[in-house]
Design a protein around this motif. Structure first.
Motif, PDB file in Angstrom:
ATOM      1  N   VAL A  11       0.848  -1.189   0.000  1.00  0.00           N
ATOM      2  CA  VAL A  11       0.000   0.000   0.000  1.00  0.00           C
ATOM      3  C   VAL A  11       0.880   1.234   0.000  1.00  0.00           C
ATOM      4  N   ASP A  12       0.692   2.093  -0.983  1.00  0.00           N
ATOM      5  CA  ASP A  12       1.494   3.315  -1.071  1.00  0.00           C
ATOM      6  C   ASP A  12       1.267   4.194   0.152  1.00  0.00           C
ATOM      7  N   GLY A  13       2.339   4.781   0.632  1.00  0.00           N
ATOM      8  CA  GLY A  13       2.247   5.739   1.726  1.00  0.00           C
ATOM      9  C   GLY A  13       2.299   5.140   3.107  1.00  0.00           C
ATOM     10  N   VAL A  14       2.363   3.809   3.215  1.00  0.00           N
ATOM     11  CA  VAL A  14       2.448   3.157   4.519  1.00  0.00           C
ATOM     12  C   VAL A  14       3.871   2.642   4.699  1.00  0.00           C
ATOM     13  N   PRO A  15       4.558   3.051   5.779  1.00  0.00           N
ATOM     14  CA  PRO A  15       5.973   2.689   5.922  1.00  0.00           C
ATOM     15  C   PRO A  15       6.202   1.202   6.154  1.00  0.00           C
ATOM     16  N   PHE A  16       7.294   0.698   5.564  1.00  0.00           N
ATOM     17  CA  PHE A  16       7.770  -0.636   5.888  1.00  0.00           C
ATOM     18  C   PHE A  16       8.626  -0.553   7.135  1.00  0.00           C
ATOM     19  N   TYR A  48      11.265 -13.493   7.300  1.00  0.00           N
ATOM     20  CA  TYR A  48      10.205 -14.438   7.639  1.00  0.00           C
ATOM     21  C   TYR A  48      10.462 -15.056   9.005  1.00  0.00           C
ATOM     22  N   PHE A  49      11.718 -15.112   9.432  1.00  0.00           N
ATOM     23  CA  PHE A  49      12.084 -15.686  10.722  1.00  0.00           C
ATOM     24  C   PHE A  49      12.336 -14.620  11.782  1.00  0.00           C
ATOM     25  N   SER A  50      11.920 -13.387  11.495  1.00  0.00           N
ATOM     26  CA  SER A  50      12.112 -12.314  12.484  1.00  0.00           C
ATOM     27  C   SER A  50      10.889 -11.412  12.558  1.00  0.00           C
ATOM     28  N   PHE A  51       9.702 -12.008  12.383  1.00  0.00           N
ATOM     29  CA  PHE A  51       8.491 -11.205  12.450  1.00  0.00           C
ATOM     30  C   PHE A  51       8.311 -10.569  13.819  1.00  0.00           C
ATOM     31  N   ASP A  52       8.817 -11.223  14.874  1.00  0.00           N
ATOM     32  CA  ASP A  52       8.702 -10.622  16.201  1.00  0.00           C
ATOM     33  C   ASP A  52       9.416  -9.286  16.246  1.00  0.00           C
ATOM     34  N   LYS A  53      10.616  -9.230  15.672  1.00  0.00           N
ATOM     35  CA  LYS A  53      11.378  -7.972  15.655  1.00  0.00           C
ATOM     36  C   LYS A  53      10.711  -6.947  14.740  1.00  0.00           C
ATOM     37  N   GLN A  54      10.211  -7.393  13.576  1.00  0.00           N
ATOM     38  CA  GLN A  54       9.526  -6.476  12.672  1.00  0.00           C
ATOM     39  C   GLN A  54       8.323  -5.826  13.353  1.00  0.00           C
ATOM     40  N   HIS A  55       7.506  -6.646  14.006  1.00  0.00           N
ATOM     41  CA  HIS A  55       6.300  -6.113  14.634  1.00  0.00           C
ATOM     42  C   HIS A  55       6.621  -5.234  15.840  1.00  0.00           C
ATOM     43  N   THR A  56       7.647  -5.600  16.585  1.00  0.00           N
ATOM     44  CA  THR A  56       8.037  -4.768  17.724  1.00  0.00           C
ATOM     45  C   THR A  56       8.522  -3.402  17.244  1.00  0.00           C
ATOM     46  N   THR A  57       9.347  -3.390  16.193  1.00  0.00           N
ATOM     47  CA  THR A  57       9.821  -2.128  15.619  1.00  0.00           C
ATOM     48  C   THR A  57       8.653  -1.292  15.103  1.00  0.00           C
ATOM     49  N   GLY A  58       7.767  -1.944  14.350  1.00  0.00           N
ATOM     50  CA  GLY A  58       6.625  -1.224  13.800  1.00  0.00           C
ATOM     51  C   GLY A  58       5.704  -0.681  14.877  1.00  0.00           C
ATOM     52  N   TYR A  59       5.477  -1.487  15.920  1.00  0.00           N
ATOM     53  CA  TYR A  59       4.587  -1.061  16.997  1.00  0.00           C
ATOM     54  C   TYR A  59       5.162   0.157  17.714  1.00  0.00           C
ATOM     55  N   LEU A  66      -5.730   7.460   5.930  1.00  0.00           N
ATOM     56  CA  LEU A  66      -5.052   6.356   5.254  1.00  0.00           C
ATOM     57  C   LEU A  66      -6.032   5.607   4.351  1.00  0.00           C
ATOM     58  N   HIS A  67      -5.651   5.447   3.087  1.00  0.00           N
ATOM     59  CA  HIS A  67      -6.494   4.729   2.133  1.00  0.00           C
ATOM     60  C   HIS A  67      -5.915   3.341   1.868  1.00  0.00           C
ATOM     61  N   ILE A  68      -6.760   2.318   2.010  1.00  0.00           N
ATOM     62  CA  ILE A  68      -6.354   0.941   1.742  1.00  0.00           C
ATOM     63  C   ILE A  68      -7.076   0.493   0.470  1.00  0.00           C
ATOM     64  N   PRO A  69      -6.341   0.203  -0.607  1.00  0.00           N
ATOM     65  CA  PRO A  69      -6.985  -0.172  -1.874  1.00  0.00           C
ATOM     66  C   PRO A  69      -7.671  -1.536  -1.801  1.00  0.00           C
ATOM     67  N   LYS A  70      -8.563  -1.769  -2.737  1.00  0.00           N
ATOM     68  CA  LYS A  70      -9.238  -3.063  -2.875  1.00  0.00           C
ATOM     69  C   LYS A  70      -8.194  -4.175  -3.050  1.00  0.00           C
ATOM     70  N   ASP A  71      -8.497  -5.334  -2.470  1.00  0.00           N
ATOM     71  CA  ASP A  71      -7.659  -6.537  -2.538  1.00  0.00           C
ATOM     72  C   ASP A  71      -6.403  -6.454  -1.672  1.00  0.00           C
ATOM     73  N   LYS A 111       1.986   5.736  17.900  1.00  0.00           N
ATOM     74  CA  LYS A 111       1.661   7.088  17.423  1.00  0.00           C
ATOM     75  C   LYS A 111       0.374   7.076  16.594  1.00  0.00           C
ATOM     76  N   ASN A 112      -0.392   5.972  16.733  1.00  0.00           N
ATOM     77  CA  ASN A 112      -1.667   5.829  16.037  1.00  0.00           C
ATOM     78  C   ASN A 112      -1.503   5.830  14.518  1.00  0.00           C
ATOM     79  N   ARG A 113      -0.430   5.182  14.055  1.00  0.00           N
ATOM     80  CA  ARG A 113      -0.165   5.065  12.618  1.00  0.00           C
ATOM     81  C   ARG A 113      -0.058   3.582  12.244  1.00  0.00           C
ATOM     82  N   ALA A 114      -0.248   3.294  10.967  1.00  0.00           N
ATOM     83  CA  ALA A 114      -0.127   1.933  10.459  1.00  0.00           C
ATOM     84  C   ALA A 114       1.287   1.696   9.928  1.00  0.00           C
ATOM     85  N   PHE A 115       1.642   0.409   9.821  1.00  0.00           N
ATOM     86  CA  PHE A 115       2.896   0.037   9.162  1.00  0.00           C
ATOM     87  C   PHE A 115       2.660  -1.218   8.346  1.00  0.00           C
ATOM     88  N   GLN A 116       3.649  -1.549   7.518  1.00  0.00           N
ATOM     89  CA  GLN A 116       3.503  -2.708   6.636  1.00  0.00           C
ATOM     90  C   GLN A 116       4.590  -3.737   6.876  1.00  0.00           C
TER      91      GLN A 116
END
Length: 500
Positions: A12-17, A36-47, A374-379, A53-58
């Motif tokens: 989704v454009d505009g949403v940070p990785f 794929y083997f570090s989703f815990d770290k990815q989600h902790t960083t994103g959170y 934030l706009h989330i496209p179809k699919d 800050k009430n924002r989304a991440f990808q």
């Protein structure tokens, strides 16, 4: 996997990785695979960087990109116009049920049978099923757990628990005698072990390769056995009900003893025949819904009992007092085990089985725009950061990352989320989802786990040990499947209704 990565839904454009994709040949594929083997770290960083800050991440999985929105947006998702978000379309994309469940139609069509059979005919009668669950638990423990008194016995936790959970779960759905059918139970366990892993493998494959890959999974043989046993039972019961004249008047006189009775009753109400693919889906879906989650939650509870042995004595004291007071295992006993309820909930909170949960696919033709803009496209796909929500000190107090077995007896003290029971989902506790789509099976899981863990505590000593580290496998936080525990049979004499 390499081919599939080129065709998966775009981000989704505009949403940070939360991770940087290297600008080297095949860099996206390589980064996706290792992360794929570090989703815990990815989600902790994103959170920490965005959710707080009430924002989304990808994040990027091997199958698709998903936008992780703050849990504070849950109400907005619930209030969106009907058809905007779809749970079952997300399940289709995550778990490949067309292979795992041998589906010939969409999940929503099968749910015309499965959801009413469970929600309207099994759950309302759970209080009558408690003694049967206690009886089956004794059978499973005697068969699969260490049996010698005064001797510490080492055993593999995963292998033992998955075999023990199989007949207990099946007791609800097949009845007393069929649930101990060895052929069925072996297939039940085999399907439970392999279906979850192979749904992830199939997700990595391009569409044209999935039918070929699936044939190497070893799942097909287990599927056929489970379907055969269930179809035979359906045919046997249908013949019996027909002879007794119970199929008339929309099956209103059918007494629901097990889930097959419930399925037949729903078929009568719908006035539609039970075709073989419906029976296949019913058998396999109930299997996967019950055996793996209950196995993993039970593993985490046992690991926590071994890591925090100071809780064993007060839990046993509560068990013995409540069982004596209520005359054995019944729904009043389940409700009165408040310390055990808190302990189980704390274990599931700190060991959330999925880093993000409540997946939804956006089906609205124009996508969906949140109030944040934030706009989330179809699919596209969205989910909620459950793992880190459960660790948020603003919700669970300054010791949110510390195991506190009786945390939920505080009734909100030290943290607004420190209250509620294990089976009651809230905006900040997502073990069973939240809202109208929350898992109805929680009403079965809660008493099953209390009976299972209760019998273990009364009959076994558990040797203390450090908690084994879980395995991060994509979005799943899997308890260690190679760890061993040591147990010793206690000199416990069943009496005064304590065993049943």
């Amino acid at each position: 996997m390499l081919l599939h990565h080129k065709t998966k839904p775009r981000y989704v454009d505009g949403v940070p990785f939360v991770v940087t994709i290297p600008s080297i040949p095949w860099g996206g594929i390589i980064a996706t695979f290792f992360h794929y083997f570090s989703f815990d770290k990815q989600h902790t960083t994103g959170y920490e960087k965005y959710s707080t800050k009430n924002r989304a991440f990808q994040v990027s999985t091997l199958a698709f990109y998903t936008t992780v929105v703050p849990s504070s947006w849950l109400n907005e998702v619930r209030r969106a116009p009907k058809g905007t978000f779809d749970l079952y379309a997300a399940v289709d994309a995550n778990f490949r049920p067309e292979y795992i469940f041998q589906m010939k139609r969409r999940i929503a069509e099968y749910n015309r049978w499965t959801i009413p059979s469970i929600r309207h005919h099994i759950l309302p009668t759970m209080k009558y099923r408690i003694p049967a669950l206690a009886n089956e638990t004794l059978y499973a423990l005697d068969r699969y757990f260490p049996s010698k008194e005064e001797k510490w016995t080492s055993f593999y936790v995963y292998d033992t628990i998955i075999k023990a959970i199989a007949p207990i779960w099946s007791r609800i759905f097949l009845g007393q005698y069929r649930c101990r059918n060895e052929k069925y139970l072996n297939a039940f366990v085999k399907f439970g072990r392999r279906s979850g892993i192979w749904s992830m493998v199939l997700n990595c494959c391009p569409e044209w390769l999935r039918p070929v890959a699936y044939r190497f999974s070893g799942v097909l043989g287990a599927q056929n056995i489970l379907s055969e046993v269930t179809e035979n039972l359906v045919a046997e019961k249908m013949e019996k009900f027909k002879e007794e004249g119970l199929l008339a008047d929309k099956g209103k006189n059918i007494e629901v003893i097990d889930s097959i009775d419930a399925l037949i009753k729903v078929s009568c109400i719908l006035d539609e025949p039970l075709e073989s693919d419906i029976i296949m889906f019913y058998s396999l879906a109930l299997n996967q819904a019950g055996i793996l989650p209950n196995t993993m939650v039970s593993m985490n509870i046992l690991y926590d009992l071994a890591a925090y042995p100071e809780y064993i004595a007060p839990l046993r004291e509560e068990l013995e007092a409540v069982l004596e007071k209520n005359g054995g295992w019944n729904m009043e006993t389940i409700k009165d085990l408040v310390k055990m309820d808190s302990f189980i909930k704390e274990s599931s909170r700190l060991n959330t089985l999925a880093f993000s949960s409540m997946p939804r696919k956006v089906l609205a033709p124009g996508g969906y725009t949140f109030s944040s803009g934030l706009h989330i496209p179809k699919d596209s796909f969205i989910s909620i950061p459950s793992y880190n929500t459960h660790l948020d000190p603003n919700l669970y107090g300054t010791n949110a990352d510390t195991f506190e077995g009786f945390r939920f007896l505080k009734n909100g003290v030290d943290g607004p989320a420190n209250k509620g029971s294990f089976q009651d989902p809230t905006e900040h506790y997502h073990t069973f989802g939240w809202g109208p789509a929350a898992c109805p099976g929680r009403v079965i899981t809660s008493p099953l786990l209390k009976i299972f863990i209760g019998h273990i505590l009364l009959r076994y000593d558990i040797r203390p040990r450090e908690r084994p580290s879980p395995l991060c496998l994509g979005n799943f936080n899997i308890p260690c499947v190679t760890a061993k525990l040591e147990m010793r049979r206690r000199a416990f004499k069943a009496q005064d209704g304590l065993s049943s």
